[in-house]
Design a protein around this motif. Structure first.
Motif, short mmCIF file in Angstrom:
data_model
loop_
_atom_site.label_atom_id
_atom_site.label_comp_id
_atom_site.label_asym_id
_atom_site.label_seq_id
_atom_site.Cartn_x
_atom_site.Cartn_y
_atom_site.Cartn_z
N ALA A 47 0.83 -1.21 0.00
CA ALA A 47 0.00 0.00 0.00
C ALA A 47 0.86 1.26 0.00
CB ALA A 47 -0.94 0.00 1.20
N GLY A 48 2.12 1.12 0.40
CA GLY A 48 3.02 2.27 0.41
C GLY A 48 2.61 3.38 1.34
N ALA A 49 1.93 3.04 2.43
CA ALA A 49 1.40 4.06 3.32
C ALA A 49 1.96 3.97 4.73
CB ALA A 49 -0.12 3.93 3.36
N LEU A 50 3.08 3.32 4.93
CA LEU A 50 3.62 3.16 6.27
C LEU A 50 3.78 4.49 7.00
CD1 LEU A 50 6.32 0.36 5.91
CD2 LEU A 50 4.09 0.21 7.03
N GLY A 51 4.13 5.53 6.28
CA GLY A 51 4.32 6.84 6.88
C GLY A 51 3.04 7.45 7.43
N ASP A 52 1.89 6.88 7.07
CA ASP A 52 0.61 7.39 7.57
C ASP A 52 0.26 6.87 8.95
OD1 ASP A 52 0.35 8.62 5.11
OD2 ASP A 52 -1.08 7.15 4.33
N TYR A 53 0.97 5.84 9.41
CA TYR A 53 0.60 5.15 10.65
C TYR A 53 1.51 5.52 11.80
CZ TYR A 53 -2.22 2.57 7.39
OH TYR A 53 -3.12 2.25 6.41
N HIS A 54 0.93 5.42 13.00
CA HIS A 54 1.67 5.67 14.23
C HIS A 54 2.06 4.37 14.90
CE1 HIS A 54 -0.80 9.39 13.72
NE2 HIS A 54 0.44 9.83 13.68
N ASN A 79 13.17 1.46 9.64
CA ASN A 79 11.85 1.94 10.05
C ASN A 79 11.62 1.56 11.52
OD1 ASN A 79 9.01 2.13 10.55
ND2 ASN A 79 8.69 2.20 8.34
N ARG A 80 11.40 2.55 12.37
CA ARG A 80 11.22 2.34 13.82
C ARG A 80 9.75 2.38 14.24
NH1 ARG A 80 15.15 -0.36 14.82
NH2 ARG A 80 14.57 -0.21 17.00
N LEU A 81 8.84 2.25 13.29
CA LEU A 81 7.41 2.28 13.59
C LEU A 81 7.10 1.23 14.66
CD1 LEU A 81 4.77 3.63 12.59
CD2 LEU A 81 4.56 1.77 10.96
#
Length: 135
Positions: A47-54, A79-81
């Protein structure tokens, strides 16, 4: 319970079981979070949306990429999500591997809603991280 921090509210759910995705989405909404649900780790990554999530809440055992493999891949990419793993198969070796890889929490299904919310607050940094299994 208080509302989630407006800077930490959007959660990705990854589970191959549609009923779990629906239940978790509903639970998170009842606590004021927003959530998007994915049937696999590959669909989340695609989805390429990892940056949208906390935060990500992921099942441990799924077809294709497992929850631990998702976590390890994210960490390899820098990525430290925060990632919370949930499982119906809480083996000690898998729990240890998950926590060593950087999982915020490792929850055994079924779990109390309050334990999941505590993990989300931990991910947000309100409390000190713990390496103890929650149930």
């Amino acid at each position: 319970m208080s509302e989630p921090d407006p800077q930490f509210h959007h959660i990705a759910i990854v589970d191959d079981d549609v009923s779990v995705r629906i239940a978790l989405s509903s639970l998170l909404r009842s606590y004021g979070y927003t959530a998007d649900a994915y049937e696999s780790a590959d669909s989340l990554l695609g989805a390429g949306a990892l940056g949208d999530y906390h935060c990500i809440i992921s099942d441990l055992q799924m077809p294709g990429m497992s929850g631990i493999e998702l976590l390890e891949q994210l960490r390899r990419q820098g990525n430290r999500l925060p990632l919370i793993l949930i499982t119906a198969f809480p083996e000690a070796a898998l729990r240890d591997r998950a926590l060593q890889a950087g999982a915020i929490c490792f929850l055994s299904k079924p779990f109390q809603a309050t334990n999941l919310i505590r993990c989300l607050r931990q991910a947000r940094g309100d409390i000190l991280p713990s390496t103890q299994e929650s149930s």
